[in-house]
Design a protein around this motif. Structure first.
Motif, PDB file in Angstrom:
ATOM      1  N   THR A 149       0.837  -1.181   0.000  1.00 25.56           N
ATOM      2  CA  THR A 149       0.000   0.000   0.000  1.00 25.56           C
ATOM      3  C   THR A 149       0.880   1.242   0.000  1.00 25.56           C
ATOM      4  OG1 THR A 149      -0.056  -0.039   2.410  1.00 25.56           O
ATOM      5  CG2 THR A 149      -1.853  -1.156   1.261  1.00 25.56           C
ATOM      6  N   VAL A 150       0.250   2.388  -0.234  1.00 23.40           N
ATOM      7  CA  VAL A 150       0.982   3.651  -0.231  1.00 23.40           C
ATOM      8  C   VAL A 150       1.207   4.097   1.212  1.00 23.40           C
ATOM      9  CG1 VAL A 150       0.876   6.088  -0.860  1.00 23.40           C
ATOM     10  CG2 VAL A 150       0.069   4.357  -2.455  1.00 23.40           C
ATOM     11  N   GLU A 151       2.473   4.436   1.526  1.00 26.18           N
ATOM     12  CA  GLU A 151       2.785   5.006   2.836  1.00 26.18           C
ATOM     13  C   GLU A 151       2.696   6.526   2.719  1.00 26.18           C
ATOM     14  OE1 GLU A 151       6.679   3.855   3.961  1.00 26.18           O
ATOM     15  OE2 GLU A 151       6.307   1.698   3.754  1.00 26.18           O
ATOM     16  N   VAL A 152       1.864   7.134   3.563  1.00 23.94           N
ATOM     17  CA  VAL A 152       1.686   8.582   3.536  1.00 23.94           C
ATOM     18  C   VAL A 152       2.596   9.202   4.591  1.00 23.94           C
ATOM     19  CG1 VAL A 152       0.052  10.482   3.755  1.00 23.94           C
ATOM     20  CG2 VAL A 152      -0.689   8.307   2.765  1.00 23.94           C
ATOM     21  N   HIS A 153       3.538  10.045   4.144  1.00 21.56           N
ATOM     22  CA  HIS A 153       4.512  10.678   5.034  1.00 21.56           C
ATOM     23  C   HIS A 153       4.345  12.194   5.002  1.00 21.56           C
ATOM     24  CE1 HIS A 153       7.323   7.177   5.672  1.00 21.56           C
ATOM     25  NE2 HIS A 153       6.688   6.762   4.577  1.00 21.56           N
ATOM     26  N   ALA A 154       4.685  12.828   6.114  1.00 22.86           N
ATOM     27  CA  ALA A 154       4.851  14.277   6.098  1.00 22.86           C
ATOM     28  C   ALA A 154       6.047  14.618   5.222  1.00 22.86           C
ATOM     29  CB  ALA A 154       5.055  14.809   7.521  1.00 22.86           C
ATOM     30  N   ILE A 155       5.975  15.761   4.553  1.00 22.55           N
ATOM     31  CA  ILE A 155       6.985  16.090   3.546  1.00 22.55           C
ATOM     32  C   ILE A 155       8.380  16.217   4.144  1.00 22.55           C
ATOM     33  CG2 ILE A 155       6.792  18.598   3.689  1.00 22.55           C
ATOM     34  CD1 ILE A 155       7.012  16.526   0.446  1.00 22.55           C
ATOM     35  N   ASP A 156       8.473  16.548   5.448  1.00 23.78           N
ATOM     36  CA  ASP A 156       9.788  16.709   6.070  1.00 23.78           C
ATOM     37  C   ASP A 156      10.207  15.494   6.892  1.00 23.78           C
ATOM     38  OD1 ASP A 156       7.857  17.030   7.940  1.00 23.78           O
ATOM     39  OD2 ASP A 156       8.615  18.915   8.779  1.00 23.78           O
ATOM     40  N   CYS A 157       9.552  14.344   6.651  1.00 19.59           N
ATOM     41  CA  CYS A 157       9.887  13.122   7.394  1.00 19.59           C
ATOM     42  C   CYS A 157      11.292  12.646   7.026  1.00 19.59           C
ATOM     43  CB  CYS A 157       8.866  12.030   7.088  1.00 19.59           C
ATOM     44  SG  CYS A 157       9.245  10.450   7.872  1.00 19.59           S
ATOM     45  N   LEU A 158      12.095  12.352   8.037  1.00 21.54           N
ATOM     46  CA  LEU A 158      13.469  11.909   7.795  1.00 21.54           C
ATOM     47  C   LEU A 158      13.515  10.544   7.133  1.00 21.54           C
ATOM     48  CD1 LEU A 158      15.164  13.065  11.133  1.00 21.54           C
ATOM     49  CD2 LEU A 158      15.161  14.220   8.914  1.00 21.54           C
ATOM     50  N   GLU A 159      12.461   9.738   7.315  1.00 22.40           N
ATOM     51  CA  GLU A 159      12.454   8.395   6.735  1.00 22.40           C
ATOM     52  C   GLU A 159      12.325   8.416   5.212  1.00 22.40           C
ATOM     53  OE1 GLU A 159      12.863   5.296   8.074  1.00 22.40           O
ATOM     54  OE2 GLU A 159      13.544   6.430   9.808  1.00 22.40           O
ATOM     55  N   LEU A 160      11.958   9.554   4.651  1.00 19.08           N
ATOM     56  CA  LEU A 160      11.827   9.632   3.189  1.00 19.08           C
ATOM     57  C   LEU A 160      13.154   9.357   2.503  1.00 19.08           C
ATOM     58  CD1 LEU A 160       9.474  12.714   2.714  1.00 19.08           C
ATOM     59  CD2 LEU A 160       8.924  10.308   2.366  1.00 19.08           C
ATOM     60  N   ALA A 161      14.246   9.600   3.195  1.00 16.75           N
ATOM     61  CA  ALA A 161      15.569   9.329   2.608  1.00 16.75           C
ATOM     62  C   ALA A 161      15.752   7.850   2.312  1.00 16.75           C
ATOM     63  CB  ALA A 161      16.669   9.802   3.559  1.00 16.75           C
ATOM     64  N   ASN A 162      14.961   6.995   2.981  1.00 10.00           N
ATOM     65  CA  ASN A 162      15.059   5.550   2.745  1.00 10.00           C
ATOM     66  C   ASN A 162      14.111   5.089   1.649  1.00 10.00           C
ATOM     67  OD1 ASN A 162      16.925   5.293   4.871  1.00 10.00           O
ATOM     68  ND2 ASN A 162      15.266   5.181   6.381  1.00 10.00           N
ATOM     69  N   GLY A 163      13.453   6.020   0.986  1.00 12.72           N
ATOM     70  CA  GLY A 163      12.460   5.646  -0.021  1.00 12.72           C
ATOM     71  C   GLY A 163      12.961   5.703  -1.439  1.00 12.72           C
ATOM     72  N   VAL A 164      14.274   5.586  -1.629  1.00 12.52           N
ATOM     73  CA  VAL A 164      14.834   5.701  -2.978  1.00 12.52           C
ATOM     74  C   VAL A 164      14.396   4.561  -3.886  1.00 12.52           C
ATOM     75  CG1 VAL A 164      16.835   7.051  -2.287  1.00 12.52           C
ATOM     76  CG2 VAL A 164      16.946   4.557  -2.173  1.00 12.52           C
ATOM     77  N   ASP A 165      13.997   3.416  -3.299  1.00 11.01           N
ATOM     78  CA  ASP A 165      13.588   2.283  -4.115  1.00 11.01           C
ATOM     79  C   ASP A 165      12.090   2.294  -4.371  1.00 11.01           C
ATOM     80  OD1 ASP A 165      12.948   1.827  -1.472  1.00 11.01           O
ATOM     81  OD2 ASP A 165      13.126  -0.365  -1.656  1.00 11.01           O
ATOM     82  N   ALA A 166      11.393   3.335  -3.953  1.00  9.31           N
ATOM     83  CA  ALA A 166       9.944   3.416  -4.103  1.00  9.31           C
ATOM     84  C   ALA A 166       9.580   4.502  -5.106  1.00  9.31           C
ATOM     85  CB  ALA A 166       9.294   3.702  -2.743  1.00  9.31           C
ATOM     86  N   ASP A 167       8.335   4.423  -5.601  1.00  3.30           N
ATOM     87  CA  ASP A 167       7.807   5.495  -6.439  1.00  3.30           C
ATOM     88  C   ASP A 167       7.206   6.558  -5.536  1.00  3.30           C
ATOM     89  OD1 ASP A 167       8.209   4.499  -9.149  1.00  3.30           O
ATOM     90  OD2 ASP A 167       6.876   2.890  -8.534  1.00  3.30           O
ATOM     91  N   TRP A 168       7.613   7.803  -5.729  1.00  5.18           N
ATOM     92  CA  TRP A 168       7.081   8.908  -4.937  1.00  5.18           C
ATOM     93  C   TRP A 168       5.803   9.406  -5.599  1.00  5.18           C
ATOM     94  CZ3 TRP A 168      10.311  12.444  -1.524  1.00  5.18           C
ATOM     95  CH2 TRP A 168      11.340  11.730  -0.919  1.00  5.18           C
ATOM     96  N   VAL A 169       4.765   9.613  -4.793  1.00  3.64           N
ATOM     97  CA  VAL A 169       3.460  10.018  -5.299  1.00  3.64           C
ATOM     98  C   VAL A 169       3.056  11.328  -4.632  1.00  3.64           C
ATOM     99  CG1 VAL A 169       1.077   9.310  -5.679  1.00  3.64           C
ATOM    100  CG2 VAL A 169       2.860   7.567  -5.471  1.00  3.64           C
ATOM    101  N   ASP A 170       2.725  12.318  -5.443  1.00  6.88           N
ATOM    102  CA  ASP A 170       2.303  13.615  -4.911  1.00  6.88           C
ATOM    103  C   ASP A 170       0.888  13.489  -4.372  1.00  6.88           C
ATOM    104  OD1 ASP A 170       2.302  16.279  -4.296  1.00  6.88           O
ATOM    105  OD2 ASP A 170       1.727  16.925  -6.314  1.00  6.88           O
ATOM    106  N   LEU A 171       0.693  13.739  -3.085  1.00  2.82           N
ATOM    107  CA  LEU A 171      -0.597  13.544  -2.436  1.00  2.82           C
ATOM    108  C   LEU A 171      -1.049  14.816  -1.741  1.00  2.82           C
ATOM    109  CD1 LEU A 171       0.029  10.072  -0.706  1.00  2.82           C
ATOM    110  CD2 LEU A 171      -1.047  10.494  -2.917  1.00  2.82           C
ATOM    111  N   SER A 172      -2.354  14.866  -1.457  1.00  4.55           N
ATOM    112  CA  SER A 172      -2.917  15.929  -0.624  1.00  4.55           C
ATOM    113  C   SER A 172      -4.118  15.354   0.110  1.00  4.55           C
ATOM    114  CB  SER A 172      -3.325  17.140  -1.476  1.00  4.55           C
ATOM    115  OG  SER A 172      -4.317  16.763  -2.424  1.00  4.55           O
TER     116      SER A 172
END
Length: 693
Positions: free
Chosen positions: A587-610
């Motif tokens: 499933t899609v993981e919804v993160h805050a834009i300044d979440c530090l864990e986003l740095a570990n998401g290089v192997d995932a597709d980033w999806v612009d959400l609101s």
């Protein structure tokens, strides 16, 4: 400007059977219809269609194309109608004029949409009759020749950019290299005026300091070939400024280090002499390794045929040499226009098979931006050649992979790909193909395109097909979620609903079918109340508020409604800027834009959400540092209570006298609610610090 009799004479020279009276009527018609209209240059407007028609006579095209060129602006810019043109000049001309006219009715659209829509209509019109493309390219070329008369520099740049991005590459794809080079040069002058001036000045200086050098090199080549018994024509030219500038940009070189700025052509009588000339030149002059290309045995998709090599002349100067027969030279300059042919029904012949891929991209593209991306991929890149195990040849862009190859063979084969053998060895699907590779695609019955493939495919056709398949899969997932939510909504109604009520709800909500309704529910495009009212009109009037309760959280974005989870690392709440991470089969993981864990998401597709409009209620995590004294914990709890925040979890994370640090999970309405709570905490004497985690 061509006079009437001159245009007719040009056509009669190569087509003695042309209808002279019809050509004269078309000339007079365009002059009368355009009347006193003027171009930016001050010339009569009808001079433009007449010059476009003249360009068509240079290509020796049929009289219908010449008449179309004369009339191509009449429907758009005068009171003429397609019906009037059909009555006067026949259905074939009317259809062609209509095809060209449709491309001109979108000038008022926003720039990106205009370019994409122009391209969409362009490709569809081309698929019906290649002559529409030929007229439009000639129209654009003549407009570029007079572009300097337009006073608005922004408009000049816009037209030049569109020419560089769309029309020049399309001219190249149909083999009209003369049109392509002139378009690029004229567009380059507008888009990069300083670079254009600098390079042309340097070329002038080079020409003056090395007077006659091009002629000397051509003579040396001709004498070397004549000594071996070959009768050939040889001449040289400088590459035009845009070609030089692009090479400087690609290789990060200054002008002085661009060595092969001269190109020479060798024309022979037959194909055997082409290869003989190549051998003689390679024996006489040292050739540059890796710079030889054989487009005779493996022509380009646009029909271009020639041998290309690069030689060291006088031990230091690199010069490019193109070797071809005289017949190849006649067709190479203007490609398909030089030998256009049609099947019955007006369909283009097999020489433009690449056009079918472009039409498929038009059908598969989701929006204007995607269409532009996919089409530029399809028309821009240099080519390699790869083979099926049975010897069928496919041309692909440099960097193409086995997946690109599979989609090039057939869309269904690409969709079912599970593996590949390259030259007999199992290789990863992301492996770039080389020239001459033999590729065997391994397929599976239940296989489907993977989202991760978008990370390495390079062809527009493959990207369009993968995205279409992924969207279809996501739609099915959303509809499945919607079906479950529908069952929950139906249970809250005062009466049971059956198939008849469901069918009526589909009609009331103006949905196409039940699947569309389930998709709309799953994607949160409909509220629970709207669905209830559509199923049983009036059912929500006296219903308690809690029975109508909407889903608390909804997400807008490419994967809206598809199995999303609010990430526990950052605990986003409505009001935060958010982004999604999607990995295959998750499933899609919804993160805050300044979440530090986003740095570990290089192997995932980033999806612009609101967040959806009615989103409320989520768990936010805060870090509270209390003074270690009696009553401070109770005081913190009082702040939560007064602000209507429910404590979901409380954990003592650090004991460091005189402070105690707690991680607190709070159920809040949105970011504003959470911010008010933190402000209240910071205002009390019990709290040393309060921050989001």
């Amino acid at each position: 400007m061509l006079r009437q009799y001159e245009l007719v004479e040009r056509v009669k020279e190569y087509d003695p059977d042309a209808d002279e009276a019809l050509l004269n009527r078309a000339y007079v018609y365009t002059v009368q219809k355009h009347g006193s209209q003027k171009r930016a240059s001050g010339d009569p407007y009808f001079s433009h269609p007449v010059e476009v028609a003249g360009l068509m006579t240079d290509l020796k095209l049929d009289q219908q194309t010449i008449i179309t060129a004369l009339l191509h602006d009449t429907v758009e810019d005068t009171l003429a109608t397609i019906e009037d043109i059909e009555e006067r000049f026949g259905p074939d001309v009317a259809r062609l004029v209509d095809g060209v006219t449709k491309l001109s009715k979108i000038e008022q659209m926003p720039e990106d949409e205009r370019a994409a829509e122009n391209l969409r209509k362009f490709l569809l019109a081309m698929s019906e009759d290649l002559r529409v493309l030929l007229v439009k390219l000639a129209d654009r070329l003549h407009n570029m020749r007079t572009l300097h008369h337009i006073k608005n520099p922004d408009k000049r740049r816009r037209i030049a950019r569109e020419t560089m991005d769309i029309y020049a590459p399309l001219a190249e794809r149909v083999g009209m290299y003369e049109y392509m080079r002139e378009m690029q040069l004229l567009a380059f002058e507008q888009l990069e005026p300083e670079a254009y001036t600098t390079i042309t000045r340097r070329l002038d200086q080079l020409r003056q300091s090395d007077a006659g050098q091009v002629d000397r090199i051509a003579l040396d080549f001709k004498q070397a070939l004549a000594a071996a018994g070959l009768e050939v024509e040889v001449w040289g030219r400088e590459k035009h400024p845009y070609s030089i500038w692009r090479k400087m940009a690609e290789r990060h070189l200054p002008f002085e280090q661009v060595s092969d700025i001269m190109a020479f052509r060798v024309l022979t009588e037959n194909v055997a002499d082409c290869y003989a000339a190549l051998g003689i030149l390679h024996q006489t002059f040292q050739f540059v390794p890796g710079r030889f290309k054989d487009y005779i045995s493996t022509p380009k998709n646009n029909g271009y045929r020639s041998l290309h090599t690069t030689l060291f002349y006088d031990k230091s100067m690199r010069v490019e040499v193109q070797i071809r027969t005289r017949e190849m030279h006649r067709t190479n300059g203007f490609g398909l226009a030089a030998h256009w042919a049609y099947k019955q029904g007006g369909k283009v012949d097999g020489e433009v098979g690449w056009l079918r891929d472009l039409i498929e991209i038009v059908d598969a593209s989701h929006d204007s931006e995607e269409l532009m991306e996919h089409t530029k991929l399809a028309i821009y890149q240099d080519r390699i050649f790869a083979f099926t195990p049975k010897g069928a040849l496919f041309q692909l862009p440099k960097g193409a992979t086995a997946v690109d190859f599979a989609f090039a063979v057939h869309t269904d084969l690409g969709a079912q790909t599970v593996g590949a053998k390259i030259n007999g060895r199992h290789m990863p699907l992301r492996t770039p193909l080389g020239n001459g590779d033999v590729v065997e695609i391994i397929k599976g019955k239940n296989a489907e395109p993977q989202l991760s493939w978008l990370g390495f495919v390079v062809t527009g056709k493959a990207r369009a097909a993968i995205r279409r398949a992924v969207r279809a899969k996501e739609r099915a997932e959303i509809a499945e979620i919607g079906a479950k939510l529908y069952d929950e909504i139906a249970e809250r109604l005062p009466a049971k609903v059956g198939k008849k009520a469901l069918k009526q709800a589909v009609e009331r909500l103006e949905m196409g079918d039940v699947e569309d309704l389930m998709y709309a529910i799953g994607a949160a495009k409909l509220s629970d109340r709207e669905v209830m009212e559509a199923l049983v009109p009036g059912s929500t009037a006296d219903m308690p508020e809690e029975a109508q309760q909407e889903r608390a959280i909804s997400i807008k974005g490419l994967t809206a409604g598809v199995g999303f989870d609010l990430a526990e690392c950052c605990h986003p709440v409505p009001g935060d800027r958010i982004v999604g991470l999607r990995r295959p089969h998750n499933t899609v993981e919804v993160h805050a834009i300044d979440c530090l864990e986003l740095a570990n998401g290089v192997d995932a597709d980033w999806v612009d959400l609101s967040w959806g409009e009615r989103s409320h209620g989520a768990v936010g995590r805060i870090n509270v540092v209390l003074y270690n004294r009696p009553g401070t914990l109770a005081e913190m709890a009082g702040v939560f209570a007064r602000n209507n925040a429910n404590v979901m979890n409380l954990e003592l994370t650090q004991r460091d006298d005189p402070f105690h640090t707690y991680a607190v999970d709070l159920e809040v309405q949105d970011l504003a609610h959470l911010t008010r709570i933190m402000s209240a905490l910071r205002a009390t004497d019990a709290v040393a610090q309060a921050d989001r985690l």
